[in-house]
Design an enzyme around this catalytic site. Structure first.
Site, mmCIF file in Angstrom:
data_model
loop_
_atom_site.group_PDB
_atom_site.id
_atom_site.type_symbol
_atom_site.label_atom_id
_atom_site.label_comp_id
_atom_site.label_asym_id
_atom_site.label_seq_id
_atom_site.Cartn_x
_atom_site.Cartn_y
_atom_site.Cartn_z
ATOM 1 N N SER A 124 -42.995 -100.537 75.830
ATOM 2 C CA SER A 124 -43.452 -100.501 74.444
ATOM 3 C C SER A 124 -42.379 -101.019 73.505
ATOM 4 O O SER A 124 -41.172 -100.888 73.775
ATOM 5 C CB SER A 124 -43.762 -99.041 74.087
ATOM 6 O OG SER A 124 -43.860 -98.901 72.697
ATOM 7 N N TYR A 151 -41.773 -90.284 73.119
ATOM 8 C CA TYR A 151 -42.556 -91.387 73.695
ATOM 9 C C TYR A 151 -41.654 -92.598 73.939
ATOM 10 O O TYR A 151 -41.640 -93.186 75.024
ATOM 11 C CB TYR A 151 -43.692 -91.755 72.717
ATOM 12 C CG TYR A 151 -44.500 -92.948 73.134
ATOM 13 C CD1 TYR A 151 -45.655 -92.807 73.900
ATOM 14 C CD2 TYR A 151 -44.108 -94.241 72.769
ATOM 15 C CE1 TYR A 151 -46.386 -93.908 74.294
ATOM 16 C CE2 TYR A 151 -44.837 -95.351 73.157
ATOM 17 C CZ TYR A 151 -45.976 -95.174 73.915
ATOM 18 O OH TYR A 151 -46.702 -96.274 74.306
ATOM 19 N N LYS A 155 -40.065 -94.331 77.574
ATOM 20 C CA LYS A 155 -40.176 -95.754 77.948
ATOM 21 C C LYS A 155 -38.781 -96.319 78.253
ATOM 22 O O LYS A 155 -38.619 -97.075 79.213
ATOM 23 C CB LYS A 155 -40.847 -96.558 76.826
ATOM 24 C CG LYS A 155 -42.297 -96.190 76.559
ATOM 25 C CD LYS A 155 -43.221 -96.537 77.699
ATOM 26 C CE LYS A 155 -44.687 -96.311 77.358
ATOM 27 N NZ LYS A 155 -45.575 -96.424 78.518
HETATM 28 N N1 UFG Z 1 -50.899 -95.164 60.156
HETATM 29 C C1 UFG Z 1 -51.451 -94.697 58.982
HETATM 30 N N2 UFG Z 1 -52.561 -93.907 59.082
HETATM 31 C C2 UFG Z 1 -53.155 -93.573 60.267
HETATM 32 C C3 UFG Z 1 -52.555 -94.055 61.463
HETATM 33 C C4 UFG Z 1 -51.423 -94.843 61.367
HETATM 34 O O1 UFG Z 1 -50.963 -94.976 57.899
HETATM 35 O O2 UFG Z 1 -54.165 -92.847 60.277
HETATM 36 C C5 UFG Z 1 -49.733 -96.080 60.069
HETATM 37 C C6 UFG Z 1 -48.497 -95.614 60.813
HETATM 38 O O3 UFG Z 1 -47.696 -94.801 59.971
HETATM 39 C C7 UFG Z 1 -47.844 -96.947 61.191
HETATM 40 C C8 UFG Z 1 -49.034 -97.890 61.419
HETATM 41 O O4 UFG Z 1 -50.121 -97.299 60.709
HETATM 42 O O5 UFG Z 1 -47.096 -97.455 60.112
HETATM 43 C C9 UFG Z 1 -49.428 -98.045 62.882
HETATM 44 O O6 UFG Z 1 -49.626 -96.766 63.443
HETATM 45 P P1 UFG Z 1 -50.428 -96.584 64.822
HETATM 46 O O7 UFG Z 1 -50.597 -95.114 65.045
HETATM 47 O O8 UFG Z 1 -51.675 -97.400 64.815
HETATM 48 O O9 UFG Z 1 -49.459 -97.246 65.892
HETATM 49 P P2 UFG Z 1 -47.914 -96.937 66.234
HETATM 50 O O10 UFG Z 1 -47.110 -98.101 65.711
HETATM 51 O O11 UFG Z 1 -47.513 -95.589 65.791
HETATM 52 O O12 UFG Z 1 -47.920 -96.968 67.833
HETATM 53 C C10 UFG Z 1 -48.686 -97.914 68.591
HETATM 54 C C11 UFG Z 1 -49.107 -97.227 69.896
HETATM 55 C C12 UFG Z 1 -47.889 -96.928 70.741
HETATM 56 C C13 UFG Z 1 -47.072 -98.192 70.927
HETATM 57 C C14 UFG Z 1 -46.720 -98.804 69.603
HETATM 58 C C15 UFG Z 1 -46.017 -100.139 69.808
HETATM 59 O O13 UFG Z 1 -49.809 -96.022 69.609
HETATM 60 O O14 UFG Z 1 -48.345 -96.441 71.990
HETATM 61 O O15 UFG Z 1 -47.904 -99.047 68.846
HETATM 62 O O16 UFG Z 1 -45.581 -100.660 68.595
HETATM 63 F F1 UFG Z 1 -45.910 -97.904 71.564
#
Ligand code: UFG
Length: 339
Positions: A124, A151, A155
């Site tokens: 990741s 997490y 990794k």
């Molecule tokens: N976010 C919001 N509201 C939500 C969900 C997310 O504002 O309801 C924001 C988060 O703060 C972040 C962005 O949207 O800035 C992306 O969040 P995600 O939860 O969609 O994704 P993450 O970047 O946290 O993580 C994802 C996968 C991981 C992986 C990662 C790799 O869930 O498994 O991308 O970059 F490792």
């Protein structure tokens, strides 16, 4: 060539299975179904017209894994199985460490015992940790920042474990694929992201709002050091991620090594960019509200994917509009899977 896909009933795993079958590989899936449905396997078979050999198996259970390797003639493993929520890993690190590390150890031991030494591992972008905007785009050799969640640390640990395994036995041929933010769904609308619980990733949640199952999207923080204050990520279509695995399998013919690649597009989009693009493709407004930052989140993350293009001949093709359109088709045409 016969490929075992762990986690093959899950979101990314099921899309990998489609690509493998379409490229003529034989596919065996091992999946615990803890956070996925066997229906995804049936849908993959429907899309491709080809058969998958399915084992309901928990990788932490030696017996489950031994049975697969005793019965099947496996050439390579694509190891996608694992817990997926960064926030949940902060809340329940013990479960995350146990499931992902023990499961990978059991799998690698079974591979060694049966002389299978070809492995593609789902890593990741989170291994890069919390870096500054100036450090973007991230190269595979970028210095890593402070990893912000269990997490990400899992990794990092598993990547290191793979390197140690290769160091001790150079016959192991290992590809570490660092996924950025996989979104979207198969254009048929038959398979997509469908976690058992309410999704906590951005795009699946926006989809829930677009089809009226949720009222509004919570934006987790609007004072990050980014142009609009919201987090920036490199969103990549799950179809492109799946194609990256098929490209990586071709490296299995080359001299064994540990090779690491970013699977991203090279473009960073903010939470607002994604919400507005989704609104454009689905034609309905997406209400939102600003909430507190989420534990484990970081400000900005996007890839330099040029190494994968040079060495794998792979490049992400789909635009953010296509990712949102496919996500919306999946959300609006289906009620997901039966569990
Ligand atoms: N976010 C919001 N509201 C939500 C969900 C997310 O504002 O309801 C924001 C988060 O703060 C972040 C962005 O949207 O800035 C992306 O969040 P995600 O939860 O969609 O994704 P993450 O970047 O946290 O993580 C994802 C996968 C991981 C992986 C990662 C790799 O869930 O498994 O991308 O970059 F490792």
């Amino acid at each position: 060539m016969t490929v075992l896909v762990t986690g093959g009933a899950g979101y990314i795993g099921s899309h990998i299975c489609v690509e493998l079958l379409e490229q003529g590989y034989q596919v065996i899936v091992a999946d615990s179904l803890i956070n996925s449905s066997e229906e995804a396997i049936e849908r993959v078979e429907k899309i491709t017209g080809k058969r998958i050999f399915f084992y309901q198996a928990n990788l932490c259970h030696k017996q489950d894994v031994a049975e697969i390797f005793d019965e099947e003639d496996i050439d390579a493993v694509i190891h996608v199985a694992g817990h997926r929520s960064i926030a949940q890993s902060v809340i329940d690190p013990l479960e995350y460490y146990y499931n992902d590390i023990a499961g990978t150890l059991v799998l690698c031991n079974a591979m060694r015992k049966h002389n299978v030494r070809k492995m593609i591992f789902s890593s990741s972008a989170m291994v890069y940790g919390d870096l500054e905007v100036d450090d973007m785009p991230l190269r595979e050799k970028s210095p890593c920042g402070k990893v912000s969640s269990p997490y990400g640390r899992i990794k990092v640990a598993l990547e290191q474990m793979m390197r140690d395994i290769h160091h001790a036995d150079p016959e192991w041929n290992i590809v570490l694929l660092r996924y950025f933010n996989a979104i979207g769904a198969h254009p048929s609308g038959l398979i997509g992201d469908y976690p058992k619980m309410t999704p906590n990733n951005l795009v699946p949640y926006i989809g829930e709002v677009a089809v009226g199952r949720q009222k509004s999207v919570g934006i987790f923080g609007d004072d990050y050091p980014t142009p609009d204050g919201t987090g920036i990520r490199d969103y990549i279509h799950v179809f492109d991620v799946a194609k990256g695995h098929v490209a990586a399998l071709k490296l299995m013919e080359q001299e064994p090594a540990v090779r690491t690649y970013n699977l991203g597009t090279g473009h960073g989009y903010s939470v607002f960019d994604v919400i507005h693009t989704y609104e454009k493709v689905c034609g309905v407004p997406i209400p939102y509200e600003i909430r507190q930052k989420r534990p484990g989140d970081i400000a900005v993350l996007y890839a330099d994917p040029s190494k994968a293009e040079r060495e794998l001949g792979w490049k992400a093709e789909k635009t953010l509009e296509e990712m949102c359109a496919d996500s919306y088709r999946w959300k609006s045409n289906s009620n997901g899977y039966k569990f």
